[in-house]
Design an enzyme around this catalytic site. Structure first.
Site, PDB file in Angstrom:
ATOM      1  N   GLY A  64       0.829  -1.209   0.000  1.00 41.78           N
ATOM      2  CA  GLY A  64       0.000   0.000   0.000  1.00 41.78           C
ATOM      3  C   GLY A  64       0.858   1.251   0.000  1.00 41.78           C
ATOM      4  N   ASP A  66       3.400   4.093   0.590  1.00 42.04           N
ATOM      5  CA  ASP A  66       4.721   4.163   1.228  1.00 42.04           C
ATOM      6  C   ASP A  66       4.635   5.164   2.386  1.00 42.04           C
ATOM      7  OD1 ASP A  66       7.394   5.076   1.890  1.00 42.04           O
ATOM      8  OD2 ASP A  66       8.046   3.876   0.177  1.00 42.04           O
ATOM      9  N   HIS A  88      -7.250   6.709  -7.022  1.00 45.12           N
ATOM     10  CA  HIS A  88      -8.536   6.612  -7.727  1.00 45.12           C
ATOM     11  C   HIS A  88      -8.338   6.352  -9.223  1.00 45.12           C
ATOM     12  CE1 HIS A  88     -10.881   8.956  -4.407  1.00 45.12           C
ATOM     13  NE2 HIS A  88     -10.109   8.004  -3.918  1.00 45.12           N
ATOM     14  N   ASP A 143      -9.595   2.813   2.146  1.00 43.31           N
ATOM     15  CA  ASP A 143      -9.791   3.668   0.972  1.00 43.31           C
ATOM     16  C   ASP A 143      -9.603   2.830  -0.280  1.00 43.31           C
ATOM     17  OD1 ASP A 143      -6.992   3.516   0.550  1.00 43.31           O
ATOM     18  OD2 ASP A 143      -6.616   5.368   1.657  1.00 43.31           O
TER      19      ASP A 143
HETATM   20  C1  LHQ Z   1       7.156  -0.368   4.070  1.00 43.56           C
HETATM   21  C2  LHQ Z   1       5.771  -0.424   4.017  1.00 43.56           C
HETATM   22  C3  LHQ Z   1       5.054   0.760   3.738  1.00 43.56           C
HETATM   23  C4  LHQ Z   1       7.072   1.874   3.598  1.00 43.56           C
HETATM   24  C5  LHQ Z   1       6.471  -2.404   4.483  1.00 43.56           C
HETATM   25  N1  LHQ Z   1       5.736   1.846   3.557  1.00 43.56           N
HETATM   26  N2  LHQ Z   1       7.811   0.748   3.882  1.00 43.56           N
HETATM   27  C6  LHQ Z   1      -3.323   6.412   1.100  1.00 43.56           C
HETATM   28  C7  LHQ Z   1      -3.035   7.780   1.118  1.00 43.56           C
HETATM   29  C8  LHQ Z   1      -2.127   8.355   2.018  1.00 43.56           C
HETATM   30  C9  LHQ Z   1      -1.748   7.949   3.163  1.00 43.56           C
HETATM   31  C10 LHQ Z   1      -1.977   6.736   3.753  1.00 43.56           C
HETATM   32  O1  LHQ Z   1      -2.516   5.674   3.133  1.00 43.56           O
HETATM   33  C11 LHQ Z   1      -3.136   5.467   2.007  1.00 43.56           C
HETATM   34  C12 LHQ Z   1      -3.584   4.134   1.734  1.00 43.56           C
HETATM   35  C13 LHQ Z   1      -2.831   3.031   2.413  1.00 43.56           C
HETATM   36  O2  LHQ Z   1      -2.338   2.168   1.735  1.00 43.56           O
HETATM   37  S1  LHQ Z   1      -2.749   3.038   4.119  1.00 43.56           S
HETATM   38  C14 LHQ Z   1      -1.881   1.566   4.507  1.00 43.56           C
HETATM   39  C15 LHQ Z   1      -0.407   1.691   4.329  1.00 43.56           C
HETATM   40  N3  LHQ Z   1       0.237   0.430   4.552  1.00 43.56           N
HETATM   41  C16 LHQ Z   1       0.478  -0.087   5.760  1.00 43.56           C
HETATM   42  O3  LHQ Z   1       0.143   0.465   6.775  1.00 43.56           O
HETATM   43  C17 LHQ Z   1       1.183  -1.415   5.766  1.00 43.56           C
HETATM   44  C18 LHQ Z   1       2.486  -1.291   6.542  1.00 43.56           C
HETATM   45  N4  LHQ Z   1       3.211  -2.552   6.461  1.00 43.56           N
HETATM   46  C19 LHQ Z   1       2.942  -3.617   7.225  1.00 43.56           C
HETATM   47  O4  LHQ Z   1       2.029  -3.612   8.045  1.00 43.56           O
HETATM   48  C20 LHQ Z   1       3.796  -4.815   7.036  1.00 43.56           C
HETATM   49  O5  LHQ Z   1       4.994  -4.409   6.421  1.00 43.56           O
HETATM   50  C21 LHQ Z   1       3.126  -5.904   6.161  1.00 43.56           C
HETATM   51  C22 LHQ Z   1       1.943  -6.529   6.945  1.00 43.56           C
HETATM   52  C23 LHQ Z   1       2.620  -5.361   4.834  1.00 43.56           C
HETATM   53  C24 LHQ Z   1       4.177  -7.001   5.858  1.00 43.56           C
HETATM   54  O6  LHQ Z   1       4.798  -7.407   7.038  1.00 43.56           O
HETATM   55  P1  LHQ Z   1       6.147  -8.253   6.975  1.00 43.56           P
HETATM   56  O7  LHQ Z   1       5.986  -9.354   6.002  1.00 43.56           O
HETATM   57  O8  LHQ Z   1       6.479  -8.613   8.384  1.00 43.56           O
HETATM   58  O9  LHQ Z   1       7.247  -7.259   6.355  1.00 43.56           O
HETATM   59  P2  LHQ Z   1       8.000  -6.046   7.064  1.00 43.56           P
HETATM   60  O10 LHQ Z   1       7.059  -5.286   7.938  1.00 43.56           O
HETATM   61  O11 LHQ Z   1       9.246  -6.550   7.701  1.00 43.56           O
HETATM   62  O12 LHQ Z   1       8.350  -5.111   5.819  1.00 43.56           O
HETATM   63  C25 LHQ Z   1       9.478  -5.372   4.973  1.00 43.56           C
HETATM   64  C26 LHQ Z   1      10.102  -4.058   4.616  1.00 43.56           C
HETATM   65  O13 LHQ Z   1       9.152  -3.278   3.881  1.00 43.56           O
HETATM   66  C27 LHQ Z   1      10.437  -3.237   5.849  1.00 43.56           C
HETATM   67  O14 LHQ Z   1      11.606  -2.490   5.566  1.00 43.56           O
HETATM   68  P3  LHQ Z   1      13.029  -2.912   6.199  1.00 43.56           P
HETATM   69  O15 LHQ Z   1      13.971  -1.855   5.706  1.00 43.56           O
HETATM   70  O16 LHQ Z   1      12.864  -2.943   7.674  1.00 43.56           O
HETATM   71  O17 LHQ Z   1      13.323  -4.284   5.620  1.00 43.56           O
HETATM   72  C28 LHQ Z   1       9.272  -2.301   5.988  1.00 43.56           C
HETATM   73  O18 LHQ Z   1       9.577  -1.108   6.664  1.00 43.56           O
HETATM   74  C29 LHQ Z   1       8.960  -2.019   4.537  1.00 43.56           C
HETATM   75  N5  LHQ Z   1       7.560  -1.643   4.372  1.00 43.56           N
HETATM   76  N6  LHQ Z   1       5.379  -1.716   4.297  1.00 43.56           N
HETATM   77  N7  LHQ Z   1       3.703   0.738   3.649  1.00 43.56           N
END
Ligand code: LHQ
Length: 261
Positions: A64, A66, A88, A143
């Site tokens: 989703g 960043d 969108h 969204d």
């Molecule tokens: C990330 C992200 C990420 C950056 C993983 N960003 N780095 C629209 C308009 C404006 C504002 C807000 O939102 C929206 C719509 C949306 O999409 S809101 C939702 C945004 N997404 C999230 O909240 C998901 C955040 N990520 C997670 O919860 C987990 O990463 C998931 C469940 C997707 C995967 O978990 P794991 O398999 O345990 O992976 P990880 O957490 O270890 O992530 C791997 C890498 O990817 C890590 O970086 P690193 O440098 O530590 O290896 C994360 O920081 C990066 N990453 N999602 N959204």
């Protein structure tokens, strides 16, 4: 437009969009959103494209938005305009494209990424795939069309549960709830998606496109209106070369050769 955050390839009638920021699980930056929307537009314009596949590079589909980009831009970042001018276009680009769109869900899809998966017409997933409505974990609301798409697909009780718990929905459960068409072992995903894409790209493309239009429109129609609209579309489909070819092939007891015209 040159693409730096996605890969875009058109081969044998199949356009493949690969979200390509694997270090962040293909999280969407503003640039990647613009590139994806542009690629979808190209798919609509290019008559040679008869099926579109969307997938992710590496172990994720897309996480989703960043979040580092959002935080980095501080108070200057305004979500409403970002959604309207960005996500969108992607969601409407997929739903409004009168060609079959296949989501090849190779890994986790989170946030807006779930909207992109559900906007696709056929969803083939690896057993490693999962869906996470991550919004409430950061105090946001779903969204990218999810409040419209998800309750229609799995009912409001399950949709609301997924939204407020932000729990991972595994591939098998997503299959059981009808969100995925198929779940396959990870090493078989590419071959299975390829088989689907080739089948769709060599089919009666106008029929496939008008079917998508009819089903999308039917959500907001009465039965009377839907019946009338079907009859109108059937007139159009019946004038295609593919309709004539399909009937001839049936009567001649041979496989049809569709040209998408
Ligand atoms: C990330 C992200 C990420 C950056 C993983 N960003 N780095 C629209 C308009 C404006 C504002 C807000 O939102 C929206 C719509 C949306 O999409 S809101 C939702 C945004 N997404 C999230 O909240 C998901 C955040 N990520 C997670 O919860 C987990 O990463 C998931 C469940 C997707 C995967 O978990 P794991 O398999 O345990 O992976 P990880 O957490 O270890 O992530 C791997 C890498 O990817 C890590 O970086 P690193 O440098 O530590 O290896 C994360 O920081 C990066 N990453 N999602 N959204």
């Amino acid at each position: 437009m040159t693409y730096e955050n996605i890969q875009f390839d058109v081969t044998d009638g199949v356009a493949t969009i690969t979200l390509n920021r694997p270090d962040s699980l293909n999280a969407f930056t503003t640039a990647m959103i613009a590139e994806t929307a542009d690629a979808l537009k190209q798919c609509g314009r290019d008559a040679a494209v008869r099926c579109v596949v969307i997938t992710g590079a590496g172990r994720g589909f897309t996480a989703g938005q960043d979040l580092a980009e959002v935080q980095g831009r501080g108070d200057e970042f305004s979500i409403g305009p970002h959604l309207r001018a960005g996500y969108h276009r992607i969601i409407k680009g997929i739903v409004g494209l009168e060609k079959p769109v296949v989501a090849a869900v190779n890994g986790v899809a989170a946030g807006a990424g779930v909207g992109i998966v559900l906007a696709a017409d056929i969803r083939i997933a690896s057993e490693k795939a999962s869906l996470v409505l991550a919004f409430s974990k950061i105090g946001l609301v779903p969204d990218s069309g999810l409040n419209w798409l998800l309750p229609r697909m799995i009912g409001q009780a399950r949709a609301y549960q997924l939204a407020v718990t932000a729990e991972r929905l595994g591939a098998e459960q997503a299959l059981a709830w009808g969100l995925f068409n198929e779940v396959v072992p990870a090493e078989q995903l590419a071959a299975q998606v390829d088989a689907w894409a080739q089948r769709l790209a060599s089919g009666p493309s106008i029929s496939f496109g008008l079917t998508k239009r009819a089903m999308n429109r039917a959500w907001s129609q009465t039965l009377e209106e839907a019946l009338d609209y079907e009859a109108y579309l059937q007139d159009t489909a019946a004038r295609t070369a593919d309709n004539k070819e399909g009937v001839a092939a049936f009567l001649e007891k041979r496989a049809p050769h569709y040209t998408g015209k």
